[in-house]
Write a protein that holds these residues in place. Structure first.
Motif, PDB file in Angstrom:
ATOM      1  N   LYS A 169       0.831  -1.203   0.000  1.00 51.06           N
ATOM      2  CA  LYS A 169       0.000   0.000   0.000  1.00 51.06           C
ATOM      3  C   LYS A 169       0.868   1.257   0.000  1.00 51.06           C
ATOM      4  O   LYS A 169       0.582   2.235  -0.702  1.00 51.06           O
ATOM      5  N   GLU A 170       1.955   1.220   0.782  1.00 55.45           N
ATOM      6  CA  GLU A 170       2.886   2.352   0.811  1.00 55.45           C
ATOM      7  C   GLU A 170       3.518   2.559  -0.566  1.00 55.45           C
ATOM      8  O   GLU A 170       3.585   3.687  -1.079  1.00 55.45           O
ATOM      9  N   ALA A 171       3.985   1.461  -1.178  1.00 59.45           N
ATOM     10  CA  ALA A 171       4.682   1.555  -2.460  1.00 59.45           C
ATOM     11  C   ALA A 171       3.755   2.043  -3.566  1.00 59.45           C
ATOM     12  O   ALA A 171       4.157   2.846  -4.430  1.00 59.45           O
ATOM     13  N   TYR A 172       2.531   1.568  -3.556  1.00 60.03           N
ATOM     14  CA  TYR A 172       1.614   1.906  -4.652  1.00 60.03           C
ATOM     15  C   TYR A 172       0.864   3.217  -4.428  1.00 60.03           C
ATOM     16  O   TYR A 172      -0.004   3.572  -5.229  1.00 60.03           O
ATOM     17  N   ARG A 173       1.255   3.964  -3.406  1.00 58.53           N
ATOM     18  CA  ARG A 173       0.769   5.338  -3.287  1.00 58.53           C
ATOM     19  C   ARG A 173       1.591   6.293  -4.154  1.00 58.53           C
ATOM     20  O   ARG A 173       1.229   7.454  -4.356  1.00 58.53           O
ATOM     21  N   GLN A 174       2.710   5.806  -4.680  1.00 59.84           N
ATOM     22  CA  GLN A 174       3.539   6.613  -5.569  1.00 59.84           C
ATOM     23  C   GLN A 174       2.821   6.881  -6.890  1.00 59.84           C
ATOM     24  O   GLN A 174       1.905   6.168  -7.276  1.00 59.84           O
ATOM     25  N   GLU A 175       3.327   7.879  -7.590  1.00 60.35           N
ATOM     26  CA  GLU A 175       2.903   8.091  -8.969  1.00 60.35           C
ATOM     27  C   GLU A 175       3.590   7.049  -9.852  1.00 60.35           C
ATOM     28  O   GLU A 175       4.706   6.618  -9.554  1.00 60.35           O
ATOM     29  N   PHE A 176       2.944   6.665 -10.942  1.00 58.84           N
ATOM     30  CA  PHE A 176       3.535   5.706 -11.876  1.00 58.84           C
ATOM     31  C   PHE A 176       4.812   6.265 -12.490  1.00 58.84           C
ATOM     32  O   PHE A 176       4.906   7.452 -12.803  1.00 58.84           O
ATOM     33  N   ASN A 177       5.798   5.379 -12.671  1.00 60.77           N
ATOM     34  CA  ASN A 177       7.064   5.739 -13.305  1.00 60.77           C
ATOM     35  C   ASN A 177       7.393   4.662 -14.328  1.00 60.77           C
ATOM     36  O   ASN A 177       7.205   3.469 -14.065  1.00 60.77           O
ATOM     37  N   ASN A 178       7.889   5.060 -15.482  1.00 62.49           N
ATOM     38  CA  ASN A 178       8.210   4.088 -16.542  1.00 62.49           C
ATOM     39  C   ASN A 178       9.301   3.107 -16.137  1.00 62.49           C
ATOM     40  O   ASN A 178       9.480   2.074 -16.791  1.00 62.49           O
ATOM     41  N   SER A 179      10.029   3.402 -15.072  1.00 60.93           N
ATOM     42  CA  SER A 179      11.089   2.484 -14.609  1.00 60.93           C
ATOM     43  C   SER A 179      10.511   1.303 -13.842  1.00 60.93           C
ATOM     44  O   SER A 179      11.227   0.353 -13.544  1.00 60.93           O
ATOM     45  N   PHE A 180       9.211   1.326 -13.535  1.00 57.17           N
ATOM     46  CA  PHE A 180       8.585   0.232 -12.807  1.00 57.17           C
ATOM     47  C   PHE A 180       8.298  -0.918 -13.773  1.00 57.17           C
ATOM     48  O   PHE A 180       7.360  -0.852 -14.569  1.00 57.17           O
TER      49      PHE A 180
END
Length: 221
Positions: A169-180
């Protein structure tokens, strides 16, 4: 301990040279996705199963379940524009304290043993991903120059990738990044170290036509 399995089934049929999305192609007379769901349902961990599908495919999946008399309990979640958003939608639907395995729908040959090992190790270490050591020599291409890498330091990442729910949940509160490129890269980006467990050579990802043929052979074996 509560367990969940998020099975991400957002792929298209482009690289399979077919209009049918890969997860719905027949493997040993059963859609690929059904093999994957069965593997988790047969594990000792008995996770609650969430299938992430493009909204436009929900009715088609329901018809397939009727056609093949597929009765394994599961919940269908609407997918997003990127894999990241699809996984996030599933994570957001989980509220109870749990460990969550995220798995590619098109890895239908995963064993019960690997599923259970991933959950058990994640409970012990906080997270774990399945990966196999490269059996080929590996070279890196950078600025039109190639250089050899140490084969024994290279791991080919598979799924499941299993984490505690609070970390996800903590990690997926980030904005999307093409490096993911996978869930591990999302979690790693907020400072967590990622643990590896030995994957399985049979845990292949069905991407190209030859992969489906190989999966058929492995199932018959």
């Amino acid at each position: 301990m509560k367990y969940y399995a998020i099975i991400v089934a957002g792929g298209s049929g482009n690289r399979m040279q077919t209009e049918t999305p890969k997860q719905f192609l027949l493997l040993n007379n059963l859609p690929v996705l059904m093999h994957t769901v069965k593997a988790f349902a047969l594990s000792d961990s008995q996770p609650k199963i969430l299938i992430v599908l493009n909204q436009e495919q929900h009715n088609y999946w329901a018809r397939l379940c009727e056609e093949f008399n597929f009765r394994i309990p599961h919940q269908v979640i609407a997918g997003g524009t990127e894999r990241f958003h699809s996984v996030k939608n599933a994570i957001d639907s989980i509220e109870e304290e749990s460990f969550v395995a995220i798995h590619d729908a098109v890895r239908p040959l995963i064993s019960k043993t690997l599923i259970d090992s991933c959950f058990n190790k994640a409970v012990e270490l906080g997270n774990v991903i399945a990966a196999v050591q490269s059996s080929d020599s590996v070279r890196m291409l950078r600025a039109d120059k190639t250089s050899a890498l140490k084969r024994n330091e290279i791991y080919l990442v598979q799924t499941p990738q299993t984490f505690s729910l609070p970390v996800l949940k903590e990690a997926y509160r980030q904005e999307f990044n093409n490096s993911f490129t996978d869930d591990a890269s999302v979690v790693e980006s907020i400072g967590y170290e990622i643990n590896i467990i030995e994957g399985e050579r049979n845990n292949i990802k069905i991407t190209y036509p030859i992969d489906l043929e190989l999966a058929e052979l492995l199932l018959k074996k």
